[in-house]
Each structure stands twice: as structure tokens, then as C-alpha cells.
Design an enzyme around this catalytic site. Sequence first.
Site, PDB file in Angstrom:
ATOM      1  N   LEU A  81     -20.905 -29.692   6.059  1.00 57.83           N
ATOM      2  CA  LEU A  81     -19.557 -30.258   5.981  1.00 57.83           C
ATOM      3  C   LEU A  81     -19.672 -31.690   5.465  1.00 57.83           C
ATOM      4  O   LEU A  81     -20.526 -32.444   5.923  1.00 57.83           O
ATOM      5  CB  LEU A  81     -18.889 -30.273   7.361  1.00 57.83           C
ATOM      6  CG  LEU A  81     -18.491 -28.923   7.971  1.00 57.83           C
ATOM      7  CD1 LEU A  81     -17.918 -29.132   9.368  1.00 57.83           C
ATOM      8  CD2 LEU A  81     -17.486 -28.197   7.096  1.00 57.83           C
ATOM      9  N   ASP A  82     -18.809 -32.058   4.518  1.00 60.50           N
ATOM     10  CA  ASP A  82     -18.791 -33.436   4.020  1.00 60.50           C
ATOM     11  C   ASP A  82     -18.493 -34.399   5.174  1.00 60.50           C
ATOM     12  O   ASP A  82     -17.864 -34.012   6.161  1.00 60.50           O
ATOM     13  CB  ASP A  82     -17.722 -33.596   2.934  1.00 60.50           C
ATOM     14  CG  ASP A  82     -18.121 -32.918   1.633  1.00 60.50           C
ATOM     15  OD1 ASP A  82     -19.318 -32.606   1.477  1.00 60.50           O
ATOM     16  OD2 ASP A  82     -17.234 -32.681   0.782  1.00 60.50           O
TER      17      ASP A  82
END
Length: 334
Positions: A81-82
Site C-alpha cells: 500500500l502506498d
Amino acid sequence: MARDEVRRILPADIKREVLIKDEKAETNPKWGFPPERRPMEMHMQFGIINLDKPPGPTSHEVVAWIKKLFNLSKAGHGGTLDPKVSGVLPVALERATRVVQALLPAGKEYVALMHLHGDIPEDKILAVMKEFQGEIIQRPPLRSAVKRRLRTRKVYYIEVLEIEGRDVLFRVGVEAGTYIRSLIHHIGLALGVGAHMAELRRTRSGPFKEDETLVTLHDLVDYYHFWKEDGIEEYFRKAIQPMEKAVEHLPKVWIRDSAVAAVTHGADLAVPGIVKLHKGIKKGDLVAIMTLKDELVALGKAMMTSGEMLQRSKGIAVDVDKVFMPRDWYPRMW
């Protein structure tokens, strides 16, 4: 324009029929460690956390923090996940680390806030977004670590939750490796006004959902201290799921006790070792090899279809790739 009811189904939701090959096979209760019988230390060694990643840190930073907190030698996450993105991040621990591979075919779900760069009637927004269900072609964004080749990805469903002015809140179920930022960019182009992603949260990664198993980093700190300082393991045990949770969605082959040690020592799975299996297995499928106590032994590639495994009396059924069970849980029978 009326909003259609959306069936939110990912590959992980497929129900599979079990085929019995040997009705008389039994398992010895003295051998193995089913998930519910694992001591706390062992439970952690073969566990996976359904973590609610906060916005801010990278996925790698979160995993490194968990490793340090629990004094682990290994840990890995399923689907990066960013930094700005929050939500479901499965974190596998120690001996279970490589089980995150099993989540790839399971599908993911996100809730996203899209901001349009112009005013568009609601009925047009709904109609255009519906067109993005199915196969789409994407190029990874510039900031991605992946090579920027065009590739196809599947959008299983899109459900618009709310439209307020130029802001569109929607839920989307996608194949692993689908870039929601790129999807939103292309929806904006199709609408003729442009759009960007304002917020994103992952609500599901295969069998891991926003349910009672989801824990925050703060929860983990508290539960770990309850266990280590006060000897109360109940909360920490609930915070860690057995590695078997990560293969719930995979087609499975269950094997007899006498075949377990051979697989843990590196042998491929031969047909005589099979007791039961899921219907619908195709050659090349990723399958989970399980004991009759539902312990994960290994992951591998199917070398036969379900029908062939059921009908044949010899031959290699599964090419074993990753072994998770220790060699000493079941005795050698050869």
C-alpha cells in the site's frame, strides 16, 4: 438514473465442492499441531496479522516495525500500500512469511474518493463507471516500482456509494496489481473532464477483510505487552490469524498422515497420498496441500486436473513449491 445493485464477489468468494477419494482414511490425533492447538510462540511463528495500516508510513516500514516489536527474524506483507493509503495489509510472520504468495489470485477491494475536474450529471457518471467493469488495460503509474508495460487487469465490480458535487465515493473489487490511481485517471478521461484520486483505503485482500480480525498497530503493542508482561495471551492470540487463513480461498488437496513427512522433506505429492480434493482444479493452478486436521503443509502447482487426481492410482498430482510445515510434526513413513 437508478443505481443497480452490485454483486460484490471476488475470486476468494468462490465456493468449492469437495470430492472424496478415500472415505476410510483417518488422522492420528497425536501428530501435528492444528491451529487451535498451537502454543502461543508457535502460533506467532506460523501466523499472519490482518493489519489496519495507517496513512503515513510505507508498507515496508510497518513490517520492519512489527519485526522489531516482536523480535522476529522474518516477516512479509501481501500487496504493498502506498504511504498515504490506509487499510487491510496482511503481514505474515516467521515461518508463514512466504504464504502471502497465496493472496495473489484472491482479489482485492478498495473504497476510493475520486475528485472530478468538472461538473458531470450523476447518470453519466454511473453509466461511464459501469463500463470499467471487466477487463481493462493499464500502464503502471510513473511513481510505481514496476516496469511500465501495458497489461490487462480485471475489475470485478464497481459500486458508487455517494456523489456530492465533483466528489465520487465508490467501492471497487479488482485483480491484484490493478492501480486504482490509474483507473480513476481513465474514468476522468472517459468523462471528458479529468479526475484524480483524493483518498484510498483497502477494505479487503482476499480472505482478509475489515472485520473483527482487523487490528491496528496500537492494538498490537497493547496485546503483545499483555502477553509478555502480564501473561495474558488471549488478545494477542486473537490478533494473529493462523497461516491457514491465507489459503482459505485456494483449491485444496488433503493428504493422508503417511504422505505428510514425504512432502515436508521435499517430495512432490503423488496420487496415492490424496484422501480428498476440491472439484474444478486445473493443471497449473496454485493449490494448497493440507492435512486431514486442516493444517497447511505446502503450496504447489497442480500437475493434474481434479478428475485425473480422482481417477488415477499413480503419478505426480502436485509439484510442491513452498513447504510451510516443519519436518518433525509428522513421523517419516518410508
